[in-house]
Enzyme design. Structure first.
Site, PDB file in Angstrom:
ATOM      1  N   TRP A  34      -0.071  -7.854  -3.736  1.00  0.00           N
ATOM      2  CA  TRP A  34      -0.216  -6.782  -4.823  1.00  0.00           C
ATOM      3  C   TRP A  34       1.028  -7.328  -5.997  1.00  0.00           C
ATOM      4  O   TRP A  34       1.061  -6.880  -7.075  1.00  0.00           O
ATOM      5  CB  TRP A  34       0.137  -5.440  -4.563  1.00  0.00           C
ATOM      6  CG  TRP A  34       1.420  -5.227  -3.715  1.00  0.00           C
ATOM      7  CD1 TRP A  34       2.733  -4.817  -3.969  1.00  0.00           C
ATOM      8  CD2 TRP A  34       1.302  -5.175  -2.137  1.00  0.00           C
ATOM      9  NE1 TRP A  34       3.412  -4.882  -3.024  1.00  0.00           N
ATOM     10  CE2 TRP A  34       2.752  -4.959  -1.629  1.00  0.00           C
ATOM     11  CE3 TRP A  34       0.670  -5.297  -1.335  1.00  0.00           C
ATOM     12  CZ2 TRP A  34       3.132  -4.680  -0.730  1.00  0.00           C
ATOM     13  CZ3 TRP A  34       0.797  -5.150   0.252  1.00  0.00           C
ATOM     14  CH2 TRP A  34       2.273  -4.954   0.361  1.00  0.00           C
ATOM     15  N   GLU A  47       1.004   1.147  -3.555  1.00  0.00           N
ATOM     16  CA  GLU A  47       2.048   1.930  -3.509  1.00  0.00           C
ATOM     17  C   GLU A  47       1.545   3.234  -2.668  1.00  0.00           C
ATOM     18  O   GLU A  47       2.241   3.829  -1.874  1.00  0.00           O
ATOM     19  CB  GLU A  47       2.544   2.775  -4.842  1.00  0.00           C
ATOM     20  CG  GLU A  47       3.443   1.516  -5.664  1.00  0.00           C
ATOM     21  CD  GLU A  47       4.611   1.268  -5.117  1.00  0.00           C
ATOM     22  OE1 GLU A  47       5.094   1.700  -4.012  1.00  0.00           O
ATOM     23  OE2 GLU A  47       5.186   0.051  -5.405  1.00  0.00           O
ATOM     24  N   GLN A  52       3.344   5.506   3.460  1.00  0.00           N
ATOM     25  CA  GLN A  52       3.445   5.791   4.878  1.00  0.00           C
ATOM     26  C   GLN A  52       3.329   4.660   5.755  1.00  0.00           C
ATOM     27  O   GLN A  52       3.294   4.813   6.931  1.00  0.00           O
ATOM     28  CB  GLN A  52       2.732   6.989   5.188  1.00  0.00           C
ATOM     29  CG  GLN A  52       3.236   8.361   5.158  1.00  0.00           C
ATOM     30  CD  GLN A  52       2.644   9.119   4.110  1.00  0.00           C
ATOM     31  OE1 GLN A  52       1.777   8.728   3.646  1.00  0.00           O
ATOM     32  NE2 GLN A  52       3.018  10.514   4.309  1.00  0.00           N
ATOM     33  N   TYR A 130       7.400  10.085  -6.487  1.00  0.00           N
ATOM     34  CA  TYR A 130       7.901   8.634  -6.149  1.00  0.00           C
ATOM     35  C   TYR A 130       6.821   7.656  -6.473  1.00  0.00           C
ATOM     36  O   TYR A 130       7.301   6.828  -7.251  1.00  0.00           O
ATOM     37  CB  TYR A 130       8.147   8.454  -4.520  1.00  0.00           C
ATOM     38  CG  TYR A 130       7.947   6.954  -4.270  1.00  0.00           C
ATOM     39  CD1 TYR A 130       9.276   6.331  -4.575  1.00  0.00           C
ATOM     40  CD2 TYR A 130       6.855   6.351  -3.826  1.00  0.00           C
ATOM     41  CE1 TYR A 130       8.967   4.774  -4.331  1.00  0.00           C
ATOM     42  CE2 TYR A 130       6.975   5.085  -3.288  1.00  0.00           C
ATOM     43  CZ  TYR A 130       7.946   4.358  -3.699  1.00  0.00           C
ATOM     44  OH  TYR A 130       7.796   2.821  -3.822  1.00  0.00           O
ATOM     45  N   ASP A 148      12.414   6.533  -3.018  1.00  0.00           N
ATOM     46  CA  ASP A 148      11.867   6.766  -1.615  1.00  0.00           C
ATOM     47  C   ASP A 148      12.829   6.628  -0.531  1.00  0.00           C
ATOM     48  O   ASP A 148      14.003   6.632  -0.839  1.00  0.00           O
ATOM     49  CB  ASP A 148      10.773   5.745  -1.298  1.00  0.00           C
ATOM     50  CG  ASP A 148      11.120   4.263  -1.226  1.00  0.00           C
ATOM     51  OD1 ASP A 148      12.363   4.240  -1.069  1.00  0.00           O
ATOM     52  OD2 ASP A 148      10.149   3.683  -0.599  1.00  0.00           O
TER      53      ASP A 148
HETATM   54  N1  ADE Z   1       7.365  -0.067  -0.487  1.00  0.00           N
HETATM   55  C1  ADE Z   1       6.791   0.771  -1.440  1.00  0.00           C
HETATM   56  N2  ADE Z   1       6.715   0.050  -2.592  1.00  0.00           N
HETATM   57  C2  ADE Z   1       6.759  -1.000  -2.383  1.00  0.00           C
HETATM   58  C3  ADE Z   1       6.950  -2.389  -2.933  1.00  0.00           C
HETATM   59  N3  ADE Z   1       6.416  -2.175  -4.099  1.00  0.00           N
HETATM   60  N4  ADE Z   1       7.264  -3.292  -2.231  1.00  0.00           N
HETATM   61  C4  ADE Z   1       7.860  -3.250  -1.066  1.00  0.00           C
HETATM   62  N5  ADE Z   1       7.915  -2.521  -0.498  1.00  0.00           N
HETATM   63  C5  ADE Z   1       7.536  -1.150  -0.968  1.00  0.00           C
END
Ligand code: ADE
Length: 408
Positions: A34, A47, A52, A130, A148
């Site tokens: 991503w 996200e 979780q 978040y 978070d």
């Molecule tokens: N945890 C939540 N979002 C994240 C992200 N964009 N990159 C790495 N860990 C994550």
């Protein structure tokens, strides 16, 4: 792709701590799927999954999800079952349902245009404070801190915060401290860097401080013998254990299955009839009672297929599995379907149900009385779990009572 401002801009970052963190992130960030661009759809899916589920576990789910639903329009058009099916095994299925509902909102009323800014993102189903801050900072370049559990841990060590990092007051205090040096030109990268630091270096236990880019300004690293001692972890409470009976009713090579209500625990997933075993009730008696209450079906002799153990995120369960045969004329008095084993590949089912299917398939058509066989099915907890909802009503004839509910 949107012209966010959180990618590498090359602009100078005035605060030294932020500069060190960003330089480390630029050099060490994992090439996660991503992260290839700032596409709002892909970032949003990521996200939601990552809320979780740990990064390495989330990765294959992300790849499958965006391969099957490459755009918000494709997701909005998809049937619910296809969405739950791709999510199968990741747990916390409310995330998938909300993502789907939100995609329909964006593709429908929103004419395919994503929200812009934290407050607008927060109006989508399943997007809490978040995720809204993470997306607003990454995709829209809004200068907001995304707090978070990883970021809370990193910040609590950095600033030697000894309060309870789960409390909203302490989190707000930590966010306010971080906001004082959040770089306006790269807020998204700053937030991601903090998450990455928490996941790879400033881990819950045994943080590897010598590798940390901000160790010189970290109060826990400087002042504590064990910087991993904060935040203090609450003692873990044993998970409740539930005993349940499940009946696989066979008719002409198909099994009777029912869909759980769309909302709540394991919402929308398919399962076999069954429910909690009452105190002093035998598993077989519970199986017959549950079957009759839920479907009105009566079957001949029940054969046992043993006990399937499963651990969800907040409880574990022993599923006493029985198999019975219904006559060709059997008509259950409840919503559900006779499912051919080959159709199971396209129906969303929970892990516990998947284990039951493997068990009865493995046993062949004879379903020998295998008794308890924890060794075969006992594994670690599932990848994900399902959000604790406190409700798990069943769709059967009977309105489920609190006592018989099986939060399976
Ligand atoms: N945890 C939540 N979002 C994240 C992200 N964009 N990159 C790495 N860990 C994550």
């Amino acid at each position: 792709m949107r012209g966010g401002r959180s990618g590498r801009s090359g602009a100078p970052v005035s605060d030294r701590r932020a500069a060190l963190l960003l330089a480390w992130f630029d050099a060490h960030r994992r090439p996660l799927p991503w992260r290839a661009d700032l596409d709002p759809y892909r970032r949003w899916v990521a996200e939601v999954l990552l809320q979780q589920t740990r990064v390495e576990q989330a990765r294959p789910y992300f790849d499958r999800f965006v391969a099957q639903f490459p755009s918000v329009a494709a997701l909005a058009r998809a049937p619910r079952e296809a969405v739950l099916r791709v999510w199968q095994g990741a747990g916390y299925y409310a995330r998938a349902r909300h993502l789907h509902d939100a995609a329909r909102q964006v593709a429908g009323d929103g004419a395919g245009v994503f929200p812009r800014g934290r407050d607008a993102w927060a109006t989508l189903p399943g997007v809490g404070p978040y995720i809204a801050a993470a997306l607003a900072s990454q995709v829209d370049g809004e200068a907001v801190v995304a707090m978070d559990a990883n970021v809370a841990r990193v910040a609590s060590r950095w600033f030697l915060e000894t309060g309870d990092v789960r409390s909203a007051r302490v989190r707000a205090r930590l966010a306010a401290r971080l906001a004082t040096f959040l770089p306006r030109d790269r807020p998204g990268a700053f937030n991601e860097a903090l998450m990455e630091l928490g996941e790879t270096i400033c881990r819950p236990t045994a943080p590897s401080c010598p590798d940390c880019p901000v160790r010189r300004s970290c109060r826990a690293a400087r002042e504590l013998d064990d910087p991993g001692a904060i935040p203090r972890r609450p003692p873990s409470r044993p998970k409740p254990h539930v005993r349940a009976a499940v009946v696989v009713v066979e008719r002409g090579g198909r099994w009777w299955m029912q869909r759980r209500p769309d909302r709540g625990f394991l919402g929308g997933l398919w399962e076999f009839p069954g429910g909690k075993i009452e105190p002093r009730e035998s598993p077989e008696a519970a199986a017959r009672r549950e079957l009759a209450e839920e479907t009105g079906l009566r079957v001949g002799p029940l054969r046992t297929a043993g006990i399937v153990r499963h651990a969800y995120s907040h409880f574990s369960v022993d599923l006493h599995v029985f198999v019975g045969t219904a006559p060709a004329s059997a008509r259950p008095g409840s919503p559900g379907r006779w499912v051919a084993p080959g159709e199971l590949g396209s129906l969303p089912i929970a892990r516990g149900t998947g284990k039951i299917v493997s068990r009865i398939r493995g046993a062949g058509r004879a379903f020998p009385d295998s008794g308890s066989d924890p060794g075969r099915t006992r594994r670690g907890p599932p990848l994900g779990g399902e959000a604790r909802s406190g409700r798990s009503p069943r769709q059967g004839r009977r309105a489920s009572t609190a006592r018989s509910r099986v939060p399976r």
